[in-house]
Scaffold this motif. Structure first.
Motif, PDB file in Angstrom:
ATOM      1  N   GLY A 199      39.927  34.231  46.861  1.00 55.97           N
ATOM      2  CA  GLY A 199      41.322  33.879  47.044  1.00 55.97           C
ATOM      3  C   GLY A 199      41.650  32.537  46.414  1.00 55.97           C
ATOM      4  O   GLY A 199      40.911  32.048  45.563  1.00 55.97           O
ATOM      5  N   LEU A 240      46.568  37.245  44.583  1.00 56.63           N
ATOM      6  CA  LEU A 240      45.487  36.260  44.506  1.00 56.63           C
ATOM      7  C   LEU A 240      44.983  35.860  45.884  1.00 56.63           C
ATOM      8  O   LEU A 240      43.788  35.616  46.058  1.00 56.63           O
ATOM      9  CB  LEU A 240      45.952  35.014  43.750  1.00 56.63           C
ATOM     10  N   ALA A 283      41.555  31.975  37.875  1.00 51.58           N
ATOM     11  CA  ALA A 283      40.227  31.385  38.036  1.00 51.58           C
ATOM     12  C   ALA A 283      39.953  30.371  36.925  1.00 51.58           C
ATOM     13  O   ALA A 283      39.433  29.273  37.192  1.00 51.58           O
ATOM     14  CB  ALA A 283      39.163  32.474  38.041  1.00 51.58           C
ATOM     15  N   ALA A 326      42.007  29.805  41.697  1.00 51.84           N
ATOM     16  CA  ALA A 326      41.486  30.846  42.596  1.00 51.84           C
ATOM     17  C   ALA A 326      40.073  31.239  42.201  1.00 51.84           C
ATOM     18  O   ALA A 326      39.596  30.919  41.117  1.00 51.84           O
ATOM     19  CB  ALA A 326      42.396  32.071  42.543  1.00 51.84           C
ATOM     20  N   ASN A 327      39.441  31.966  43.117  1.00 50.97           N
ATOM     21  CA  ASN A 327      38.168  32.613  42.825  1.00 50.97           C
ATOM     22  C   ASN A 327      38.222  34.014  43.423  1.00 50.97           C
ATOM     23  O   ASN A 327      39.293  34.455  43.848  1.00 50.97           O
ATOM     24  CB  ASN A 327      36.987  31.785  43.351  1.00 50.97           C
ATOM     25  N   ALA A 328      37.101  34.699  43.478  1.00 51.02           N
ATOM     26  CA  ALA A 328      37.082  36.072  43.973  1.00 51.02           C
ATOM     27  C   ALA A 328      37.516  36.173  45.432  1.00 51.02           C
ATOM     28  O   ALA A 328      37.962  37.239  45.873  1.00 51.02           O
ATOM     29  CB  ALA A 328      35.690  36.674  43.792  1.00 51.02           C
ATOM     30  N   GLY A 351      44.875  37.803  48.384  1.00 48.14           N
ATOM     31  CA  GLY A 351      44.268  38.963  49.030  1.00 48.14           C
ATOM     32  C   GLY A 351      45.140  39.575  50.099  1.00 48.14           C
ATOM     33  O   GLY A 351      44.699  40.451  50.845  1.00 48.14           O
ATOM     34  N   PRO A 372      46.744  43.012  36.767  1.00 41.92           N
ATOM     35  CA  PRO A 372      46.361  42.171  37.906  1.00 41.92           C
ATOM     36  C   PRO A 372      44.996  41.506  37.697  1.00 41.92           C
ATOM     37  O   PRO A 372      44.830  40.327  38.032  1.00 41.92           O
ATOM     38  CB  PRO A 372      46.348  43.150  39.072  1.00 41.92           C
ATOM     39  N   ALA A 373      44.054  42.231  37.121  1.00 39.15           N
ATOM     40  CA  ALA A 373      42.731  41.647  36.847  1.00 39.15           C
ATOM     41  C   ALA A 373      42.850  40.482  35.861  1.00 39.15           C
ATOM     42  O   ALA A 373      42.146  39.475  36.004  1.00 39.15           O
ATOM     43  CB  ALA A 373      41.790  42.712  36.309  1.00 39.15           C
ATOM     44  N   LYS A 389      47.137  44.326  47.652  1.00 33.76           N
ATOM     45  CA  LYS A 389      46.253  44.796  46.597  1.00 33.76           C
ATOM     46  C   LYS A 389      46.962  45.864  45.782  1.00 33.76           C
ATOM     47  O   LYS A 389      48.009  46.387  46.187  1.00 33.76           O
ATOM     48  CB  LYS A 389      44.944  45.308  47.184  1.00 33.76           C
ATOM     49  N   ARG A 398      44.005  37.496  37.782  1.00 33.57           N
ATOM     50  CA  ARG A 398      42.903  36.935  38.576  1.00 33.57           C
ATOM     51  C   ARG A 398      42.006  36.069  37.694  1.00 33.57           C
ATOM     52  O   ARG A 398      41.612  34.963  38.069  1.00 33.57           O
ATOM     53  CB  ARG A 398      42.085  38.049  39.231  1.00 33.57           C
ATOM     54  N   THR A 399      41.676  36.585  36.514  1.00 33.25           N
ATOM     55  CA  THR A 399      40.823  35.846  35.572  1.00 33.25           C
ATOM     56  C   THR A 399      41.501  34.563  35.107  1.00 33.25           C
ATOM     57  O   THR A 399      40.877  33.495  35.065  1.00 33.25           O
ATOM     58  CB  THR A 399      40.478  36.732  34.363  1.00 33.25           C
TER      59      THR A 399
END
Length: 76
Positions: free
Chosen positions: A35, A67, A26, A31-33, A69, A18-19, A72, A22-23
């Motif tokens: 959402g 992404l 981005a 997306a960013n931290a 939020g 998942p990380a 989780k 997210r990266t």
């Protein structure tokens, strides 16, 4: 199937955590931290995940929920 099971299946198929997603989201400007960025729609993310990772619609939507939020890691 629990949300975590979706994430586990995605990781097995793609090798990405998942990380990692997210990266990647981005770096693609999705997306960013906090959402999804303004103007980015779920369909944009789904199309990317289907094309680049051959995910099905349900699994791609799980990443969208992550992404955004809405869900989780560890959620049922």
């Amino acid at each position: 199937m629990s949300f975590q099971a979706y994430l586990d299946n995605i990781q097995t198929k793609t090798g990405k955590t998942p990380a990692d997603f997210r990266t990647l989201a981005a770096s693609k400007g999705y997306a960013n931290a906090k959402g999804l960025l303004p103007g980015i729609k779920a369909g944009d993310i789904v199309a990317w995940l289907k094309q680049d990772f051959e995910l099905g619609h349900g699994h791609a939507m799980a990443i969208v929920a992550l992404l955004k939020g809405m869900k989780k890691e560890g959620d049922r």
